[in-house]
Motif scaffolding. Structure first.
Motif, PDB file in Angstrom:
ATOM      1  N   LEU A  28       0.819  -1.216   0.000  1.00 34.47           N
ATOM      2  CA  LEU A  28       0.000   0.000   0.000  1.00 34.47           C
ATOM      3  C   LEU A  28       0.855   1.270   0.000  1.00 34.47           C
ATOM      4  CD1 LEU A  28      -2.843  -1.113   2.424  1.00 34.47           C
ATOM      5  CD2 LEU A  28      -3.156  -0.311   0.080  1.00 34.47           C
ATOM      6  N   PHE A  29       2.132   1.143   0.364  1.00 36.05           N
ATOM      7  CA  PHE A  29       3.029   2.296   0.303  1.00 36.05           C
ATOM      8  C   PHE A  29       3.445   2.601  -1.133  1.00 36.05           C
ATOM      9  CE2 PHE A  29       3.681   1.310   4.812  1.00 36.05           C
ATOM     10  CZ  PHE A  29       3.674   2.587   5.361  1.00 36.05           C
ATOM     11  N   PHE A  30       3.034   1.739  -2.079  1.00 34.53           N
ATOM     12  CA  PHE A  30       3.375   1.928  -3.489  1.00 34.53           C
ATOM     13  C   PHE A  30       2.081   1.967  -4.298  1.00 34.53           C
ATOM     14  CE2 PHE A  30       6.736  -0.337  -1.317  1.00 34.53           C
ATOM     15  CZ  PHE A  30       7.863   0.405  -1.640  1.00 34.53           C
ATOM     16  N   PRO A  31       1.364   3.094  -4.281  1.00 36.56           N
ATOM     17  CA  PRO A  31       0.074   3.193  -4.984  1.00 36.56           C
ATOM     18  C   PRO A  31       0.194   2.855  -6.460  1.00 36.56           C
ATOM     19  CG  PRO A  31       0.947   5.377  -4.439  1.00 36.56           C
ATOM     20  CD  PRO A  31       1.776   4.382  -3.694  1.00 36.56           C
ATOM     21  N   GLY A  32      -0.667   1.949  -6.903  1.00 34.46           N
ATOM     22  CA  GLY A  32      -0.617   1.533  -8.290  1.00 34.46           C
ATOM     23  C   GLY A  32       0.600   0.707  -8.619  1.00 34.46           C
ATOM     24  N   GLY A  33       1.330   0.246  -7.603  1.00 31.34           N
ATOM     25  CA  GLY A  33       2.532  -0.544  -7.832  1.00 31.34           C
ATOM     26  C   GLY A  33       3.742   0.292  -8.181  1.00 31.34           C
ATOM     27  N   LYS A  34       3.680   1.609  -7.985  1.00 34.72           N
ATOM     28  CA  LYS A  34       4.787   2.504  -8.299  1.00 34.72           C
ATOM     29  C   LYS A  34       5.173   3.311  -7.064  1.00 34.72           C
ATOM     30  CE  LYS A  34       3.390   3.001 -13.135  1.00 34.72           C
ATOM     31  NZ  LYS A  34       4.570   2.305 -13.702  1.00 34.72           N
ATOM     32  N   VAL A  35       6.398   3.801  -7.071  1.00 31.94           N
ATOM     33  CA  VAL A  35       6.891   4.607  -5.955  1.00 31.94           C
ATOM     34  C   VAL A  35       6.256   5.993  -6.019  1.00 31.94           C
ATOM     35  CG1 VAL A  35       8.917   5.603  -4.838  1.00 31.94           C
ATOM     36  CG2 VAL A  35       9.071   3.350  -5.926  1.00 31.94           C
ATOM     37  N   ALA A  36       5.625   6.407  -4.938  1.00 35.59           N
ATOM     38  CA  ALA A  36       4.992   7.729  -4.893  1.00 35.59           C
ATOM     39  C   ALA A  36       6.064   8.812  -4.837  1.00 35.59           C
ATOM     40  CB  ALA A  36       4.075   7.836  -3.683  1.00 35.59           C
ATOM     41  N   SER A  37       5.842   9.896  -5.555  1.00 35.67           N
ATOM     42  CA  SER A  37       6.823  10.985  -5.579  1.00 35.67           C
ATOM     43  C   SER A  37       6.844  11.761  -4.267  1.00 35.67           C
ATOM     44  CB  SER A  37       6.510  11.942  -6.737  1.00 35.67           C
ATOM     45  OG  SER A  37       5.195  12.473  -6.608  1.00 35.67           O
ATOM     46  N   ASN A  38       5.774  11.605  -3.473  1.00 34.84           N
ATOM     47  CA  ASN A  38       5.679  12.315  -2.202  1.00 34.84           C
ATOM     48  C   ASN A  38       4.832  11.472  -1.250  1.00 34.84           C
ATOM     49  OD1 ASN A  38       4.901  14.171  -0.071  1.00 34.84           O
ATOM     50  ND2 ASN A  38       5.553  15.831  -1.413  1.00 34.84           N
ATOM     51  N   THR A  39       5.243  11.379  -0.004  1.00 33.69           N
ATOM     52  CA  THR A  39       4.480  10.581   0.962  1.00 33.69           C
ATOM     53  C   THR A  39       3.085  11.157   1.197  1.00 33.69           C
ATOM     54  OG1 THR A  39       5.500  11.806   2.797  1.00 33.69           O
ATOM     55  CG2 THR A  39       6.529   9.726   2.154  1.00 33.69           C
ATOM     56  N   ASP A  40       2.904  12.431   0.895  1.00 32.57           N
ATOM     57  CA  ASP A  40       1.578  13.046   1.033  1.00 32.57           C
ATOM     58  C   ASP A  40       0.589  12.492   0.016  1.00 32.57           C
ATOM     59  OD1 ASP A  40       2.372  14.633   3.135  1.00 32.57           O
ATOM     60  OD2 ASP A  40       2.893  16.338   1.879  1.00 32.57           O
ATOM     61  N   HIS A  41       1.090  11.769  -0.981  1.00 35.41           N
ATOM     62  CA  HIS A  41       0.216  11.202  -2.000  1.00 35.41           C
ATOM     63  C   HIS A  41      -0.294   9.805  -1.608  1.00 35.41           C
ATOM     64  CE1 HIS A  41       2.589  13.795  -5.156  1.00 35.41           C
ATOM     65  NE2 HIS A  41       1.950  14.525  -4.245  1.00 35.41           N
ATOM     66  N   ILE A  42       0.140   9.330  -0.451  1.00 31.25           N
ATOM     67  CA  ILE A  42      -0.281   8.018   0.046  1.00 31.25           C
ATOM     68  C   ILE A  42      -1.385   8.197   1.078  1.00 31.25           C
ATOM     69  CG2 ILE A  42       0.485   5.908   1.211  1.00 31.25           C
ATOM     70  CD1 ILE A  42       3.315   6.506   0.225  1.00 31.25           C
ATOM     71  N   SER A  43      -2.388   7.354   1.029  1.00 28.78           N
ATOM     72  CA  SER A  43      -3.515   7.449   1.958  1.00 28.78           C
ATOM     73  C   SER A  43      -3.031   7.412   3.411  1.00 28.78           C
ATOM     74  CB  SER A  43      -4.501   6.304   1.722  1.00 28.78           C
ATOM     75  OG  SER A  43      -5.041   6.368   0.417  1.00 28.78           O
ATOM     76  N   ASP A  44      -3.622   8.259   4.245  1.00 35.20           N
ATOM     77  CA  ASP A  44      -3.206   8.357   5.642  1.00 35.20           C
ATOM     78  C   ASP A  44      -3.306   7.029   6.369  1.00 35.20           C
ATOM     79  OD1 ASP A  44      -2.824  11.036   5.161  1.00 35.20           O
ATOM     80  OD2 ASP A  44      -4.755  11.643   6.014  1.00 35.20           O
ATOM     81  N   GLU A  45      -4.341   6.236   6.051  1.00 38.36           N
ATOM     82  CA  GLU A  45      -4.570   4.982   6.760  1.00 38.36           C
ATOM     83  C   GLU A  45      -3.437   3.976   6.570  1.00 38.36           C
ATOM     84  OE1 GLU A  45      -7.952   7.304   6.649  1.00 38.36           O
ATOM     85  OE2 GLU A  45      -6.882   6.538   4.893  1.00 38.36           O
ATOM     86  N   VAL A  46      -2.674   4.126   5.491  1.00 40.64           N
ATOM     87  CA  VAL A  46      -1.537   3.231   5.258  1.00 40.64           C
ATOM     88  C   VAL A  46      -0.504   3.402   6.359  1.00 40.64           C
ATOM     89  CG1 VAL A  46       0.324   2.621   3.667  1.00 40.64           C
ATOM     90  CG2 VAL A  46      -1.923   3.292   2.769  1.00 40.64           C
ATOM     91  N   PHE A  47      -0.325   4.648   6.822  1.00 44.02           N
ATOM     92  CA  PHE A  47       0.683   4.949   7.840  1.00 44.02           C
ATOM     93  C   PHE A  47       0.234   4.538   9.240  1.00 44.02           C
ATOM     94  CE2 PHE A  47       1.565   7.870   4.358  1.00 44.02           C
ATOM     95  CZ  PHE A  47       2.930   7.698   4.188  1.00 44.02           C
ATOM     96  N   TYR A  48      -1.022   4.158   9.396  1.00 45.96           N
ATOM     97  CA  TYR A  48      -1.486   3.661  10.696  1.00 45.96           C
ATOM     98  C   TYR A  48      -1.041   2.221  10.926  1.00 45.96           C
ATOM     99  CZ  TYR A  48      -4.514   7.792  10.641  1.00 45.96           C
ATOM    100  OH  TYR A  48      -5.000   9.078  10.595  1.00 45.96           O
ATOM    101  N   LEU A  49      -0.521   1.579   9.874  1.00 45.96           N
ATOM    102  CA  LEU A  49       0.093   0.249   9.958  1.00 45.96           C
ATOM    103  C   LEU A  49      -0.830  -0.807  10.553  1.00 45.96           C
ATOM    104  CD1 LEU A  49       3.652   1.302  11.220  1.00 45.96           C
ATOM    105  CD2 LEU A  49       2.839   1.078   8.861  1.00 45.96           C
ATOM    106  N   GLY A  50      -2.077  -0.785  10.112  1.00 43.77           N
ATOM    107  CA  GLY A  50      -3.020  -1.783  10.598  1.00 43.77           C
ATOM    108  C   GLY A  50      -2.586  -3.198  10.256  1.00 43.77           C
TER     109      GLY A  50
END
Length: 211
Positions: A28-50
């Protein structure tokens, strides 16, 4: 089946589920299977590490405890054959409760993430890229025709981003539910083993049977 044997089966099932949850959370840290150019482009819930913490690392502890239940010494303490086994079964209830809490955490995070949808590029405001949650009320579920709201940028195609987010969080939701059920089963199994005892093992010098 002896309560210790049942616990071992539950532990064997929990291990691969925990590994899959960790992998899903990492992906989920790689949206669409690619490296995001900015962590702000990743959904907040991913960082909650459920998936990584709740159903992953936290779930490993009860799984290992359950796996070791069959090998616990049933000759136990104070000259009582069943004392050690009963205490071990009681401790497994505590670890099962910890696992249940971790699964519940992952389940809630995944449910919220599915309802909100992925964080998307929604246009340019004052010359700056704007990212947000265009599907905040969950109205995108079952309506792929509106996924175009999540616009394409930097070769991230809309359908891939939404599908990636929805698929992985759905997997986390389902696996968390399964883990929760397995831990709940061990709570009941552990209580039964604590109250009624487990089967006799080799050190007790007898055939299998309730103690």
């Amino acid at each position: 089946m002896c309560s210790g044997g049942c616990a071992k089966c539950l532990g064997i099932t929990l291990i691969p589920l925990a590994i899959l949850c960790v992998l899903a959370n990492i992906l989920l840290f790689f949206p669409g299977g690619k490296v995001a150019s900015n962590t702000d482009h990743i959904s907040d819930e991913v960082f909650y590490l459920g998936g990584l913490a709740g159903s992953g690392v936290l779930m490993i502890f009860p799984a290992l405890v359950f796996l070791g239940m069959k090998q616990n010494d049933c000759c136990g303490c104070c000259g009582n054959e069943s004392c050690g086994k009963r205490f071990a079964m009681f401790s497994s209830v505590i670890f099962a409760a910890i696992g249940l809490a971790g699964a519940a955490y992952n389940f809630i995070i995944a449910a919220v993430a599915i309802n909100k949808g992925p964080k998307c590029y929604i246009g340019t405001i004052l010359g700056q890229e704007a990212w947000g949650y265009p599907f905040g009320d969950g109205n995108y579920l079952g309506k792929p025709e509106i996924w175009s709201i999540c616009r394409e940028i930097n070769s991230f195609k809309t359908e891939i981003i939404v599908t990636w987010n929805l698929t992985l969080f759905s997997m986390l939701l389902i696996m968390a539910a399964v883990q929760g059920v397995l831990c709940a089963v061990q709570v009941i199994n552990g209580l039964i083993g604590t109250i009624c005892g487990d089967c006799k093992c080799g050190c007790c010098g007898g055939n299998d049977g309730p103690v």
